[in-house]
Design a protein around this motif. Structure first.
Motif, PDB file in Angstrom:
ATOM      1  N   PHE A 110       0.703  -1.270   0.074  1.00 12.05           N
ATOM      2  CA  PHE A 110       0.079   0.100  -0.140  1.00 12.05           C
ATOM      3  C   PHE A 110       0.924   1.028  -0.037  1.00 12.05           C
ATOM      4  N   GLN A 111       1.927   1.333   0.509  1.00 14.82           N
ATOM      5  CA  GLN A 111       2.959   2.217   0.575  1.00 14.82           C
ATOM      6  C   GLN A 111       3.399   2.513  -0.808  1.00 14.82           C
ATOM      7  N   ARG A 112       3.762   1.481  -1.506  1.00 17.95           N
ATOM      8  CA  ARG A 112       4.217   1.604  -2.840  1.00 17.95           C
ATOM      9  C   ARG A 112       3.293   2.122  -3.701  1.00 17.95           C
ATOM     10  N   GLN A 113       1.936   1.885  -3.497  1.00 16.28           N
ATOM     11  CA  GLN A 113       0.885   2.362  -4.237  1.00 16.28           C
ATOM     12  C   GLN A 113       0.508   3.782  -3.941  1.00 16.28           C
ATOM     13  N   ASP A 114       0.828   4.245  -2.781  1.00 17.30           N
ATOM     14  CA  ASP A 114       0.595   5.601  -2.263  1.00 17.30           C
ATOM     15  C   ASP A 114      -0.724   5.598  -1.841  1.00 17.30           C
ATOM     16  N   GLN A 115      -1.414   4.507  -1.082  1.00 22.32           N
ATOM     17  CA  GLN A 115      -2.627   4.281  -0.600  1.00 22.32           C
ATOM     18  C   GLN A 115      -2.756   5.137   0.882  1.00 22.32           C
ATOM     19  N   VAL A 116      -2.601   6.343   0.887  1.00 21.79           N
ATOM     20  CA  VAL A 116      -2.485   7.013   1.984  1.00 21.79           C
ATOM     21  C   VAL A 116      -3.333   6.583   3.271  1.00 21.79           C
ATOM     22  N   MET A 145       6.442   7.894   2.501  1.00 25.95           N
ATOM     23  CA  MET A 145       5.269   7.804   2.026  1.00 25.95           C
ATOM     24  C   MET A 145       4.193   9.054   1.893  1.00 25.95           C
ATOM     25  N   LEU A 146       4.012   9.642   3.139  1.00 25.63           N
ATOM     26  CA  LEU A 146       3.293  10.645   3.365  1.00 25.63           C
ATOM     27  C   LEU A 146       3.807  11.871   2.900  1.00 25.63           C
ATOM     28  N   ALA A 147       5.181  12.086   2.551  1.00 27.53           N
ATOM     29  CA  ALA A 147       5.895  13.043   2.193  1.00 27.53           C
ATOM     30  C   ALA A 147       5.567  13.335   0.735  1.00 27.53           C
ATOM     31  N   ARG A 148       5.646  11.935  -0.069  1.00 29.39           N
ATOM     32  CA  ARG A 148       5.372  11.875  -1.349  1.00 29.39           C
ATOM     33  C   ARG A 148       4.079  12.632  -1.777  1.00 29.39           C
ATOM     34  N   ASN A 149       3.155  11.919  -1.032  1.00 29.48           N
ATOM     35  CA  ASN A 149       1.584  12.409  -1.184  1.00 29.48           C
ATOM     36  C   ASN A 149       1.171  13.789  -0.313  1.00 29.48           C
ATOM     37  N   LYS A 150       2.143  14.484  -0.166  1.00 19.67           N
ATOM     38  CA  LYS A 150       2.017  15.981   0.519  1.00 19.67           C
ATOM     39  C   LYS A 150       1.186  15.933   1.719  1.00 19.67           C
ATOM     40  N   ALA A 155       1.648  13.103   8.429  1.00 18.00           N
ATOM     41  CA  ALA A 155       3.016  13.005   9.017  1.00 18.00           C
ATOM     42  C   ALA A 155       3.316  13.683  10.156  1.00 18.00           C
ATOM     43  N   ARG A 156       3.057  14.714  10.751  1.00 17.79           N
ATOM     44  CA  ARG A 156       2.950  15.321  12.088  1.00 17.79           C
ATOM     45  C   ARG A 156       2.469  14.407  12.912  1.00 17.79           C
ATOM     46  N   ARG A 157       1.459  13.623  12.759  1.00 11.94           N
ATOM     47  CA  ARG A 157       0.916  12.531  13.655  1.00 11.94           C
ATOM     48  C   ARG A 157       1.886  11.489  13.934  1.00 11.94           C
ATOM     49  N   VAL A 158       2.239  11.042  12.759  1.00 11.19           N
ATOM     50  CA  VAL A 158       3.113   9.947  12.809  1.00 11.19           C
ATOM     51  C   VAL A 158       4.754  10.259  13.528  1.00 11.19           C
ATOM     52  N   TRP A 159       5.183  11.546  13.350  1.00 12.10           N
ATOM     53  CA  TRP A 159       6.070  12.181  13.716  1.00 12.10           C
ATOM     54  C   TRP A 159       6.023  12.357  15.299  1.00 12.10           C
ATOM     55  N   GLU A 160       4.738  12.478  15.889  1.00 12.77           N
ATOM     56  CA  GLU A 160       4.445  12.938  17.184  1.00 12.77           C
ATOM     57  C   GLU A 160       4.687  11.382  18.008  1.00 12.77           C
ATOM     58  N   ASP A 161       4.036  10.473  17.274  1.00 11.01           N
ATOM     59  CA  ASP A 161       3.925   8.856  17.669  1.00 11.01           C
ATOM     60  C   ASP A 161       5.516   8.526  17.859  1.00 11.01           C
ATOM     61  N   LEU A 162       6.406   8.509  16.763  1.00  6.54           N
ATOM     62  CA  LEU A 162       7.752   8.193  16.905  1.00  6.54           C
ATOM     63  C   LEU A 162       8.541   8.928  18.296  1.00  6.54           C
ATOM     64  N   VAL A 178      14.311  14.091   5.069  1.00  5.20           N
ATOM     65  CA  VAL A 178      14.296  15.420   4.644  1.00  5.20           C
ATOM     66  C   VAL A 178      14.331  15.769   3.287  1.00  5.20           C
ATOM     67  N   ARG A 179      15.093  15.055   2.424  1.00  3.12           N
ATOM     68  CA  ARG A 179      15.091  14.870   0.851  1.00  3.12           C
ATOM     69  C   ARG A 179      13.920  14.710   0.455  1.00  3.12           C
ATOM     70  N   ALA A 180      13.074  13.479   1.078  1.00  2.00           N
ATOM     71  CA  ALA A 180      11.782  13.342   0.418  1.00  2.00           C
ATOM     72  C   ALA A 180      10.821  14.428   0.770  1.00  2.00           C
ATOM     73  N   PHE A 181      10.736  15.068   1.789  1.00  2.00           N
ATOM     74  CA  PHE A 181       9.856  16.487   1.984  1.00  2.00           C
ATOM     75  C   PHE A 181      10.209  17.397   0.820  1.00  2.00           C
ATOM     76  N   LEU A 182      11.532  17.464   0.601  1.00  3.75           N
ATOM     77  CA  LEU A 182      11.991  18.814  -0.187  1.00  3.75           C
ATOM     78  C   LEU A 182      11.545  18.390  -1.757  1.00  3.75           C
ATOM     79  N   ASP A 183      11.770  17.095  -2.179  1.00  8.55           N
ATOM     80  CA  ASP A 183      11.303  16.715  -3.419  1.00  8.55           C
ATOM     81  C   ASP A 183       9.800  17.032  -3.366  1.00  8.55           C
ATOM     82  N   SER A 184       9.326  16.803  -2.449  1.00 12.02           N
ATOM     83  CA  SER A 184       7.658  16.961  -2.689  1.00 12.02           C
ATOM     84  C   SER A 184       7.153  18.434  -2.526  1.00 12.02           C
TER      85      SER A 184
END
Length: 259
Positions: A110-116, A145-150, A155-162, A178-184
């Motif tokens: 699902f991550q590969r398919q960008d099924q957020v 995956m979340l960065a690719r899909n903007k 992403a903030r929720r996942v960051w808080e969890d980790l 960081v690069r993934a977010f920049l590229d998006s």
């Protein structure tokens, strides 16, 4: 006579067992001696190398192949995602019964398919499993995956969890995220993660900085900030600077494509 034979057999068995134990003790000492002669730092590196090559390494780094049951569940999840009630019922009755390998594989697909939406559903399921352990690679894959899909909110929720679970990224993983977010096209979020990277106890490395600086080319002001940090941390290294007219050329190309 029988008592004498039994006594001799017991003595013989005891002698053989003692010889066996003595052989293994001597073998262990000889095998361990070269390791003990190493410096503490070399011992630490050697132990780390054995750990990273272990087959019991993080399940999120292994090759993921979906089994038959996993394929059926993945297909049904995609079919039911527009029906929240039936979807939640199916997750409780079927997804929670999947083998660990199948659940991990379905999430990776699902991550590969960008099924957020479905990724976040399985993300919640995984974190409730009895075998779940906080893992750097699990969170890395979710964030990229979340960065690719903007999808900044998730992403903030996942960051808080980790952060809550005490997960620490190494420098290479920080650079990739960081690069993934920049590229998006999410420079502000990328710089927030860069700030976390600078506060990390992990020693800084030059390669992640180069990866980020290349992604920062469309953002000159932010790039200068990271470049200053790079030169401060690695004063003897050379940093490539793109031509000043590079951004003008890119703008012209973009305008011509829009026309």
């Amino acid at each position: 006579m029988l008592n004498l034979v039994s006594h001799l057999l017991i003595r013989r068995r005891t002698a053989l067992r003692n010889q066996h134990l003595l052989f293994h003790n001597n073998l262990s000492k000889h095998c361990l001696l070269p390791f003990l002669l190493l410096s503490p730092r070399t011992q630490q590196i050697s132990q780390y190398a054995r750990t990273t090559s272990s087959p019991s390494l993080s399940i999120w780094r292994r090759k993921k192949e979906i089994g038959k049951e996993g394929l059926i569940v993945a297909k049904e999840l995609k079919r039911l995602q527009t029906n929240p009630v039936r979807l939640d019922r199916f997750i409780k009755s079927h997804v929670s019964r999947l083998l660990k390998s199948d659940l991990v594989s379905v999430l990776a697909e699902f991550q590969r398919q960008d099924q957020v939406f479905l990724c976040m559903k399985l993300y919640n399921v995984v974190r409730k499993e009895i075998w779940y352990r906080p893992d750097m690679f699990f969170y890395r894959d979710m964030l990229m995956m979340l960065a690719r899909n903007k999808n900044v909110d998730e992403a903030r929720r996942v960051w808080e969890d980790l952060k809550r679970e005490g997960v620490l990224f190494d420098q290479h993983t920080f650079g990739d995220i960081v690069r993934a977010f920049l590229d998006s096209g999410l420079p502000l979020e990328a710089m927030e993660i860069y700030g976390e990277m600078r506060q990390s106890p992990d020693p800084p490395l030059s390669l992640p900085f180069r990866v980020m600086l290349k992604g920062l080319i469309p953002y000159p002001e932010l790039r200068e900030r990271v470049k200053d940090d790079f030169l401060e941390l690695f004063p003897g290294m050379i940093m490539y600077d793109p031509p000043e007219d590079l951004f003008e050329d890119r703008e012209l190309i973009k305008e011509s494509e829009d026309d």
